[in-house]
Structure formats: structure tokens, C-alpha cells
Design a protein around this motif. Structure first.
Motif, PDB file in Angstrom:
ATOM      1  N   LEU A 126     -18.814 -22.093  22.961  1.00  0.00           N
ATOM      2  CA  LEU A 126     -19.321 -21.014  23.818  1.00  0.00           C
ATOM      3  C   LEU A 126     -20.651 -20.434  23.331  1.00  0.00           C
ATOM      4  O   LEU A 126     -20.847 -20.213  22.140  1.00  0.00           O
ATOM      5  N   LEU A 127     -21.540 -20.166  24.294  1.00  0.00           N
ATOM      6  CA  LEU A 127     -22.704 -19.306  24.044  1.00  0.00           C
ATOM      7  C   LEU A 127     -22.656 -18.200  25.094  1.00  0.00           C
ATOM      8  O   LEU A 127     -22.733 -18.461  26.298  1.00  0.00           O
ATOM      9  N   GLU A 128     -22.464 -16.968  24.604  1.00  0.00           N
ATOM     10  CA  GLU A 128     -22.441 -15.807  25.513  1.00  0.00           C
ATOM     11  C   GLU A 128     -23.869 -15.275  25.596  1.00  0.00           C
ATOM     12  O   GLU A 128     -24.408 -14.760  24.614  1.00  0.00           O
ATOM     13  N   ILE A 129     -24.457 -15.422  26.770  1.00  0.00           N
ATOM     14  CA  ILE A 129     -25.840 -14.960  26.961  1.00  0.00           C
ATOM     15  C   ILE A 129     -25.774 -13.553  27.537  1.00  0.00           C
ATOM     16  O   ILE A 129     -25.101 -13.317  28.544  1.00  0.00           O
ATOM     17  N   VAL A 130     -26.471 -12.627  26.870  1.00  0.00           N
ATOM     18  CA  VAL A 130     -26.391 -11.228  27.300  1.00  0.00           C
ATOM     19  C   VAL A 130     -27.728 -10.777  27.866  1.00  0.00           C
ATOM     20  O   VAL A 130     -28.760 -10.832  27.177  1.00  0.00           O
ATOM     21  N   VAL A 131     -27.707 -10.360  29.119  1.00  0.00           N
ATOM     22  CA  VAL A 131     -28.960  -9.955  29.771  1.00  0.00           C
ATOM     23  C   VAL A 131     -29.019  -8.436  29.903  1.00  0.00           C
ATOM     24  O   VAL A 131     -28.092  -7.798  30.396  1.00  0.00           O
ATOM     25  N   ALA A 132     -30.121  -7.896  29.419  1.00  0.00           N
ATOM     26  CA  ALA A 132     -30.381  -6.456  29.547  1.00  0.00           C
ATOM     27  C   ALA A 132     -31.119  -6.235  30.872  1.00  0.00           C
ATOM     28  O   ALA A 132     -31.619  -7.196  31.470  1.00  0.00           O
ATOM     29  N   PRO A 133     -31.204  -4.975  31.333  1.00  0.00           N
ATOM     30  CA  PRO A 133     -31.855  -4.734  32.626  1.00  0.00           C
ATOM     31  C   PRO A 133     -33.274  -5.326  32.717  1.00  0.00           C
ATOM     32  O   PRO A 133     -33.688  -5.774  33.781  1.00  0.00           O
ATOM     33  N   GLU A 134     -34.011  -5.314  31.590  1.00  0.00           N
ATOM     34  CA  GLU A 134     -35.405  -5.799  31.665  1.00  0.00           C
ATOM     35  C   GLU A 134     -35.566  -7.284  31.327  1.00  0.00           C
ATOM     36  O   GLU A 134     -36.671  -7.813  31.404  1.00  0.00           O
ATOM     37  N   THR A 135     -34.494  -7.963  30.946  1.00  0.00           N
ATOM     38  CA  THR A 135     -34.607  -9.403  30.634  1.00  0.00           C
ATOM     39  C   THR A 135     -35.038 -10.145  31.907  1.00  0.00           C
ATOM     40  O   THR A 135     -34.428  -9.966  32.966  1.00  0.00           O
ATOM     41  N   SER A 136     -36.073 -10.981  31.793  1.00  0.00           N
ATOM     42  CA  SER A 136     -36.577 -11.656  33.006  1.00  0.00           C
ATOM     43  C   SER A 136     -35.726 -12.886  33.353  1.00  0.00           C
ATOM     44  O   SER A 136     -35.043 -13.455  32.488  1.00  0.00           O
TER      45      SER A 136
END
Ligand code: NAD
Length: 283
Positions: free
Chosen positions: A150-160
Motif C-alpha cells: 500500500l501507498l496512502e497518498i494524502v492530498v491537502a486542499p492546495e495539492t495540485s
């Protein structure tokens, strides 16, 4: 196009990330604050690869070429030089991570993507220490990195979207299955996993059953591949305690209030596998 990855921190996670990146044919710089930490990380990679060769899972030439693609260093500027991606794997403390990324902001090329392997901290808060929140993303790997899919990718509000697309591509080159999660404390994995681990420790504290039997309850009764106490040993009690304190603070739920037994074990240096003693004895 990502050719060079700088991995910052050569501990439990950093060395594993460096290994899978090198095996996927990226050039890798592996940085730590002291040469003996870098050497220990490189030695662990050699051991993992040798074991892979022994079991017939890694071709002998892949072992050599992978090791040759990794440069160990204690020079942060050298690690950052011409890297298109930085993956940070230093201890789970916000001030350490923001301090590091503040420095990397000055050392890295403008286009370089910043990834953090944090298990629980806010990606947006770490990204605030840089001028590139659009190029900042969570890349949460699992231990041992060369085995866990597994790779859990975490996106913040400003991540493009472009950053997310680039990291999904890296994830698949590393042979990982990716999930995409929003920037909430503990994401998807740590919030559930730590919750189970803490409850299991409370059960040991209350004398409900032995550590072995609590683990067996979950492996045999619920088909978990590993019990929550053995997993806590593998992750490190100190690492999990930091996460629990953070989640308790952020989410305000008593579920994340770390048991006294856990604090005591950390104080006594019983950190799990890495210290030789946790809920189990390790060689
Ligand atoms: N251990 C796990 O199972 C696991 C799983 C997923 C994510 N994580 C996360 O990965 C990160 C690293 O955890 P770990 O278990 O590898 O820790 P670790 O203690 O094994 O390794 C951390 C390394 O970072 C180095 N370091 C400390 N300060 C540094 C700095 N300022 N700059 C560069 N290097 C520095 C240390 O010398 C050490 O070698 C944490 O955020 C943790 O929450 C851990």
C-alpha cells in the motif's frame, strides 16, 4: 520527469523507501544527520536485498545495480541537488518536519515535489513551511516498505492535480497499490490501525488476556495477517505513542488517549522490534 529521489531519514521507513526507489531504477540520495545512521540504513538495504536473492525473489544483478543507485550522505544540499522528488521520513514531530522542509525549500529546484511519509500529521501544516503547497503531498508507506503493497497518498486542499498524478505514477513504478485520502488527522490507515493497537494495549493492562492470545484473537478470529500488539512492536511503540497523542489532541476522542502501560514501556526503552523488547522479545 522524475529521475532522482532524495530520501530524508535513513531509519525504519527511509531505508525501505530508498530501496524500493532504487529497485524501480530511480537514482536515490539517502540522507541522515549522522554518518552511522546513513551506514545503518545502507546495511539494512543490503541485508533486505541479500535475503531477496537468497529466496529467489531478487535477481543478483538487481541487488548490485540497486545498491549502486543509492548514494548515502549527511550533506542535505548534496541530497537535494537536482532531485525532482524529496520523500521525508524523519521522526513524527511537526516542528522537526517543518524545520527540514524550510531548509529544503531553499536547497531544492523550484519544480521539485515534496512528499512526507508522516503517519498522521497535517500535510497542509507541514506544507506551510514551504512556498510550494501545490507541490506538497503525503506519501504514506508501510513497514516493511519493500514488502507492503500500500501507498496512502494524502492530498491537502492546495495539492495540485499535477502533483497527485506524478505521485500516482511514482507509486505504480514502485510497485505499490495507491489509495487517495484527504488530509484528515490519521488519514485512513493510522486512524483505524492505532485505534485497534491502543485498545489491545488497554486489554493487556487490564489483564484480559496475554499479548499472544489477544493477537491470536485477531489473526485466527478475524483473519488479520498480524495481531495489533505484534504490529505495534513492528511499528515502534514510540512512533505509535506520538501518533496517539497527536490524534487525541486533534480529534478529541478518548479512544486515542494512550494507555499508561504504553507510556511506561516507551520510558523504559521497550520500543518493540527495534529495541529488542516490546510486547514480544525480538532477536
Ligand atoms: N515505523 C513505521 O512503521 C512507520 C510506518 C509508516 C510511516 N511512518 C512514519 O515515518 C516517519 C519516520 O519513521 P521511522 O519509523 O522510519 O523513524 P526512525 O526513528 O526509524 O527513523 C527516523 C530517522 O530520521 C533521522 N532524523 C532525525 N531527525 C532528522 C532530521 N532533522 N533530518 C534528517 N533525518 C533526521 C533519524 O536519525 C533516524 O535515522 C515518521 O513520520 C513515522 O510516523 C513510520
Amino acid at each position: 520527469m522524475i529521475n532522482k529521489i532524495a530520501v530524508i531519514g535513513a531509519g525504519t521507513m527511509g531505508h525501505g523507501i530508498a530501496q524500493v526507489a532504487a529497485m524501480a531504477e530511480y537514482h536515490v540520495a539517502l540522507y541522515d544527520i549522522q554518518q552511522d545512521f546513513v551506514d545503518r540504513g545502507l546495511e539494512s538495504i543490503r541485508k533486505n536485498l541479500a535475503k531477496g536473492v537468497e529466496k529467489g525473489k531478487v535477481a543478483p544483478e538487481v541487488m548490485d545495480t540497486s545498491i549502486n543507485r543509492i548514494t548515502g550522505t549527511t550533506d542535505l544540499a548534496a541530497a537535494a541537488h537536482q532531485a525532482q522528488l524529496v520523500i521525508e521520513a524523519i521522526p513524527e514531530r511537526l516542528e522537526l518536519k517543518t524545520d527540514l522542509f524550510g531548509k529544503l525549500e531553499e536547497l531544492c529546484d523550484e519544480g521539485c515535489i515534496f512528499g512526507s511519509n508522516t503517519s498522521s500529521l497535517s500535510i497542509a501544516k507541514i506544507a506551510a513551511s514551504t512556498k510550494r503547497p501545490d507541490k506538497f503531498i503525503g506519501m504514506h508507506f508501510f513497514n516493511p516498505v519493500h514488502i507492503m503493497k500500500l501507498l496512502e497518498i494524502v492530498v491537502a486542499p492546495e495539492t495540485s492535480d499535477a502533483t497527485l498524478a506524478a505521485i500516482k505514477e511514482v507509486g505504480s513504478k514502485l510497485g505499490k497499490d495507491c489509495i487517495v485520502v484527504k488530509d484528515f488527522p490519521g488519514f485512513a490507515t493510522s486512524r483505524l490501525g492505532v485505534c485497534l493497537g491502543l485498545e489491545a494495549i488497554r486489554m493487556v493492562e487490564q489483564g484480559v488476556a496475554s499479548a499472544e492470545d489477544i493477537d491470536k484473537a485477531m489473526t485466527l478470529g478475524y483473519a488479520h495477517p498480524m495481531g495489533p500488539l505484534k504490529l505495534t512492536d513492528l511499528v515502534g511503540l514510540d512512533v505509535r505513542l506520538n501518533i496517539a497523542d497527536y490524534l487525541h489532541n486533534e480529534l478529541g476522542s478518548e479512544v486515542f488517549n494512550a494507555p499508561q502501560l504504553m507510556r511506561q514501556m516507551v520510558e523504559e526503552g521497550k520500543l518493540g522490534k527495534k529495541s529488542g523488547q516490546g510486547f514480544y522479545k525480538w532477536d
